[in-house]
Scaffold this motif. Structure first.
Motif, PDB file in Angstrom:
ATOM      1  N   LYS A   1       0.838  -1.186   0.000  1.00 46.15           N
ATOM      2  CA  LYS A   1       0.000   0.000   0.000  1.00 46.15           C
ATOM      3  C   LYS A   1       0.883   1.249   0.000  1.00 46.15           C
ATOM      4  CE  LYS A   1      -3.482   2.336   2.707  1.00 46.15           C
ATOM      5  NZ  LYS A   1      -4.015   2.527   4.031  1.00 46.15           N
TER       6      LYS A   1
ATOM      7  N   ASP B   1       2.301   4.536   1.110  1.00 45.23           N
ATOM      8  CA  ASP B   1       2.421   5.236   2.387  1.00 45.23           C
ATOM      9  C   ASP B   1       3.088   6.572   2.079  1.00 45.23           C
ATOM     10  OD1 ASP B   1       2.821   6.147   4.946  1.00 45.23           O
ATOM     11  OD2 ASP B   1       4.053   4.449   5.593  1.00 45.23           O
TER      12      ASP B   1
ATOM     13  N   ARG C   1       7.079   6.806   1.817  1.00 50.03           N
ATOM     14  CA  ARG C   1       7.769   5.960   2.791  1.00 50.03           C
ATOM     15  C   ARG C   1       7.737   4.502   2.348  1.00 50.03           C
ATOM     16  NH1 ARG C   1       5.253  10.117   5.607  1.00 50.03           N
ATOM     17  NH2 ARG C   1       3.239   9.098   5.501  1.00 50.03           N
TER      18      ARG C   1
END
Length: 151
Positions: free
Chosen positions: A108, A110, A117
């Motif tokens: 996912k 981030d 990140r």
């Protein structure tokens, strides 16, 4: 996490061994794809690419003594960070990146305003980061930056 380095080479010596290979690959993909005119430097205590004062004498509005930042990357405590000022300033570029991300990465997304990140070191989309680095020329970044300052 801040490393007290005086050069990019010293920064790479100070970061944990397991992050060195990842950041070396990020550095390589940026340098192979970033348009001419940006220079590599240690900026805000981390490796980065900026527009030098020789091209943009005004520098960064927060501190005009600093060159205009564009991309930085760093080893943080729990992740590798990739900072791209263009995705913060250009909504179309941000939209492109968000739509392309799942094609290159299983985890996912981030992300903060300009910070992406990566917590999983084996799931970093190097090709996508290279494409992102190539999307804005020096002239385009100056124009986007100045337009954002005016608004």
């Amino acid at each position: 996490m801040k490393y007290e380095a005086n050069s990019i080479d010293e920064y790479f010596e100070l970061i944990p061994e397991e992050r060195r290979e990842v950041l070396t690959q990020i550095r390589k993909v940026i340098s192979e794809n970033i348009p001419p005119g940006f220079i590599e430097t240690l900026n805000y205590g981390m490796p980065g690419y900026v527009i030098p004062h020789s091209i943009y004498p005004n520098g960064y509005h927060c501190d005009p003594k600093l060159p205009l930042p564009f991309i930085n990357f760093a080893s943080q405590k729990n992740f590798v960070a990739f900072y791209h000022m263009g995705i913060y300033a250009d909504p179309q570029l941000l939209e492109w990146f968000i739509s392309e991300y799942p094609t290159y990465c299983n985890s996912k997304l981030d992300m903060g305003k300009s910070c992406i990140r990566f917590k999983k070191m084996d799931d970093i989309p190097y090709i996508l980061l290279g494409q992102l680095a190539s999307k804005i020329s020096v002239e385009e970044w100056i124009s986007i930056y100045e337009n954002k300052l005016k608004s």
